[in-house]
Design an enzyme around this catalytic site. Structure first.
Site, mmCIF file in Angstrom:
data_model
loop_
_atom_site.group_PDB
_atom_site.id
_atom_site.type_symbol
_atom_site.label_atom_id
_atom_site.label_comp_id
_atom_site.label_asym_id
_atom_site.label_seq_id
_atom_site.Cartn_x
_atom_site.Cartn_y
_atom_site.Cartn_z
ATOM 1 N N ARG A 40 0.834 -1.205 0.000
ATOM 2 C CA ARG A 40 0.000 0.000 0.000
ATOM 3 C C ARG A 40 0.869 1.255 0.000
ATOM 4 O O ARG A 40 2.023 1.227 0.402
ATOM 5 C CB ARG A 40 -0.926 0.043 1.222
ATOM 6 C CG ARG A 40 -0.233 0.197 2.578
ATOM 7 C CD ARG A 40 -0.172 1.645 3.097
ATOM 8 N NE ARG A 40 0.609 1.754 4.306
ATOM 9 C CZ ARG A 40 1.890 2.058 4.334
ATOM 10 N NH1 ARG A 40 2.562 2.266 3.218
ATOM 11 N NH2 ARG A 40 2.521 2.162 5.491
ATOM 12 N N HIS A 47 1.165 8.498 10.902
ATOM 13 C CA HIS A 47 1.369 8.537 12.360
ATOM 14 C C HIS A 47 0.111 9.038 13.071
ATOM 15 O O HIS A 47 0.196 9.771 14.053
ATOM 16 C CB HIS A 47 2.612 9.369 12.728
ATOM 17 C CG HIS A 47 3.870 8.615 12.421
ATOM 18 N ND1 HIS A 47 4.493 7.806 13.336
ATOM 19 C CD2 HIS A 47 4.576 8.504 11.272
ATOM 20 C CE1 HIS A 47 5.553 7.239 12.774
ATOM 21 N NE2 HIS A 47 5.629 7.643 11.519
ATOM 22 N N ASP A 49 -2.810 6.580 12.788
ATOM 23 C CA ASP A 49 -3.690 5.402 12.956
ATOM 24 C C ASP A 49 -3.651 4.904 14.396
ATOM 25 O O ASP A 49 -4.681 4.525 14.960
ATOM 26 C CB ASP A 49 -3.382 4.283 11.931
ATOM 27 C CG ASP A 49 -1.977 3.719 11.986
ATOM 28 O OD1 ASP A 49 -1.102 4.320 12.648
ATOM 29 O OD2 ASP A 49 -1.741 2.658 11.358
ATOM 30 N N GLY A 135 11.343 -2.754 2.508
ATOM 31 C CA GLY A 135 11.950 -1.642 3.249
ATOM 32 C C GLY A 135 11.717 -0.302 2.571
ATOM 33 O O GLY A 135 12.475 0.649 2.776
ATOM 34 N N GLY A 137 8.776 1.341 2.760
ATOM 35 C CA GLY A 137 7.638 2.009 3.399
ATOM 36 C C GLY A 137 6.338 1.714 2.672
ATOM 37 O O GLY A 137 5.396 2.506 2.735
ATOM 38 N N SER A 139 4.570 -1.272 3.007
ATOM 39 C CA SER A 139 3.852 -2.352 3.707
ATOM 40 C C SER A 139 4.131 -3.737 3.184
ATOM 41 O O SER A 139 3.223 -4.564 3.055
ATOM 42 C CB SER A 139 2.345 -2.121 3.652
ATOM 43 O OG SER A 139 1.999 -1.229 4.616
ATOM 44 N N SER A 140 5.408 -3.997 2.882
ATOM 45 C CA SER A 140 5.731 -5.361 2.441
ATOM 46 C C SER A 140 5.423 -6.355 3.555
ATOM 47 O O SER A 140 4.994 -7.481 3.291
ATOM 48 C CB SER A 140 7.188 -5.448 2.000
ATOM 49 O OG SER A 140 8.024 -4.890 2.978
ATOM 50 N N ASP A 185 -2.148 -0.570 7.759
ATOM 51 C CA ASP A 185 -1.553 -1.359 6.680
ATOM 52 C C ASP A 185 -2.341 -2.641 6.423
ATOM 53 O O ASP A 185 -2.735 -2.939 5.297
ATOM 54 C CB ASP A 185 -0.091 -1.703 7.003
ATOM 55 C CG ASP A 185 0.743 -0.454 7.233
ATOM 56 O OD1 ASP A 185 0.262 0.643 6.906
ATOM 57 O OD2 ASP A 185 1.863 -0.580 7.742
ATOM 58 N N TYR A 235 9.896 4.481 16.122
ATOM 59 C CA TYR A 235 8.441 4.367 15.936
ATOM 60 C C TYR A 235 7.738 4.136 17.278
ATOM 61 O O TYR A 235 6.787 4.862 17.605
ATOM 62 C CB TYR A 235 8.133 3.261 14.917
ATOM 63 C CG TYR A 235 6.661 3.113 14.596
ATOM 64 C CD1 TYR A 235 6.097 3.737 13.489
ATOM 65 C CD2 TYR A 235 5.823 2.342 15.409
ATOM 66 C CE1 TYR A 235 4.747 3.588 13.185
ATOM 67 C CE2 TYR A 235 4.477 2.196 15.123
ATOM 68 C CZ TYR A 235 3.946 2.818 14.007
ATOM 69 O OH TYR A 235 2.609 2.674 13.722
HETATM 70 C C1 GLA Z 1 3.733 2.103 9.632
HETATM 71 C C2 GLA Z 1 2.734 1.408 10.542
HETATM 72 C C3 GLA Z 1 1.331 1.977 10.349
HETATM 73 C C4 GLA Z 1 1.326 3.496 10.454
HETATM 74 C C5 GLA Z 1 2.415 4.098 9.563
HETATM 75 C C6 GLA Z 1 2.523 5.584 9.731
HETATM 76 O O1 GLA Z 1 3.474 1.800 8.298
HETATM 77 O O2 GLA Z 1 2.718 0.020 10.275
HETATM 78 O O3 GLA Z 1 0.464 1.395 11.284
HETATM 79 O O4 GLA Z 1 1.454 3.906 11.777
HETATM 80 O O5 GLA Z 1 3.678 3.513 9.835
HETATM 81 O O6 GLA Z 1 1.364 6.200 9.312
#
Ligand code: GLA
Length: 392
Positions: A40, A47, A49, A135, A137, A139-140, A185, A235
């Site tokens: 996705r 930051h 959710d 890696g 960002g 959502s792998s 994600d 995070y």
């Molecule tokens: C990562 C986390 C998500 C979200 C994003 C930032 O992808 O897995 O849950 O917090 O960072 O929006």
């Protein structure tokens, strides 16, 4: 021919063939089930959710495909072709009581799903392949989790409510890889629909599909190729700071906080970082709502303005950007035909997302290639469908 810096999706059929061939060569029989899940890109709402805010991601046409079959043993044997070449892991089924996180680290994403699966998982063999950049960002990890779960549904004949599933994967990711992620994600990777962004209320867990129909516009993802790694301390620290702000305000989360309330915290000389994080969250939640409305009416100028504002507060208040992402956004801003650009996802590396007129894409790419100090990769985020079982 695409330029060498373009990432092109191999496509579902090619990934399925690759996974099946590896399965046959490894296990000397054919797989009986298969599943796919996309990655996705988040258009806006980062930051927030884990603060019960709103997010607006789309699923990518880049996929993880998993094929498998039960193996009549009490072991799960998994071959992964993710990232840098072939890796293998064997671990016990949950009924043994021995299924725990551990080495190899990549297998924890699979083990966490197996451990939390609501049906009875028997021993199985599986092969995982993907064309999603790791890696970046994008959502792998959620893609691997959701594809694995969907395969287990096919192998066990179980069906689960989609929202329950997203909660279950979130729990799996907290427990096994140890990443205290929010729900965005896994949720979008399951629920996304072709040609739509998904507006998710991370408090009620309801969603609305937002059509993306403007054919003259491209959602371009630029991978900075600075590898992001969210299992480190940054995070979880951001998440804890937001929770602290909510506690100071007497709320369960920052969802109900307002600018005025955040200003009160500032006046009371609360921790400067805690106040900054809260300010980002309050502004980002409002922007995400506004962005969904603007997308619906096709006001892309306004969407773009919100993208830039979002990047600013992710950089200055949430402090999750990096010089490379800042540079990508700054270059994009100078190109005519770009509506807006921002870092996307967890940050600390990874990708930027740019909303750009079709006609300006090539110019944007060539500017990035000549001015960006790193090695960028481009991919076009055609909004795609969420996870599914595949016919085999
Ligand atoms: C990562 C986390 C998500 C979200 C994003 C930032 O992808 O897995 O849950 O917090 O960072 O929006």
């Amino acid at each position: 021919m695409p330029a060498p810096t373009d990432a092109v999706s191999a496509g579902e059929a090619a990934l399925l063939r690759k996974a099946s061939d590896i399965f046959v060569a490894t296990f000397k029989r054919s797989p009986t089930a298969a599943a796919a899940a996309p990655g996705r890109v988040n258009l806006i709402g980062d930051h927030v959710d884990y603060c019960e805010g709103f997010v607006l991601p789309v699923a990518l046409p880049f996929l993880t495909v998993v094929v498998g079959a039960n193996n009549d043993t009490s072991s799960c044997r998994v071959v992964s072709m993710l990232d840098s070449g072939r890796k293998e892991a064997t671990f016990p089924t949950p009924s043994s009581g021995q299924l725990k996180p551990g080495e190899p680290a990549w297998a924890n994403y699979v083990k966490g799903v197996v451990a939390n699966f609501p049906g009875a998982v028997k021993g199985f063999d599986a092969v995982i392949v993907s064309d999603l950049p790791m890696g970046a960002g994008l959502s792998s990890s959620a893609s691997v989790e959701v594809a694995t779960y969907t395969l287990l549904e096919a192998l066990t004949g179980t069906n689960t409510d989609p929202v329950k599933k997203a909660q279950l994967w979130q729990k799996a990711e907290h427990e096994f890889p140890g990443m205290p992620c929010g729900i965005m994600d896994q949720y979008v990777v399951t629920m996304a629909k072709k040609d739509h962004a998904l507006f998710i209320d991370c408090r009620s867990l309801e969603n609305t599909q937002v059509p993306i129909t403007n054919g003259d516009t491209v959602i371009l993802v630029i991978n900075s190729n600075v590898k992001h790694q969210l299992t480190g301390s940054e995070y979880p620290q951001r998440r804890a700071q937001c929770q602290k702000a909510a506690e100071l305000l007497g709320f369960p989360s920052l969802r109900n906080a307002t600018r005025e309330l955040v200003e009160d915290l500032r006046r009371k000389k609360c921790d400067v970082d805690v106040v900054k994080r809260a300010q980002h969250v309050v502004e980002e939640i409002r922007r995400t709502e506004e962005c969904a409305k603007s997308l619906r009416v096709g006001d892309l100028e306004h969407v773009g303005k919100l993208f830039y504002e979002s990047h600013e507060t992710l950089r200055n208040l949430m402090e999750v950007s990096c010089p490379e992402l800042d540079q990508l956004v700054a270059i994009a801003k100078t190109v005519q035909g770009v509506y807006g650009a921002r870092m996307t996802g967890g940050g600390f590396g990874g990708s930027a997302v740019v909303l750009v007129k079709n006609a300006a894409v090539e110019q944007l790419k060539s500017r990035i290639l000549s001015e960006y100090k790193g090695k960028p990769t481009f991919l076009v985020a055609v909004p795609s469908d969420g996870a599914r079982k595949l016919n085999i």
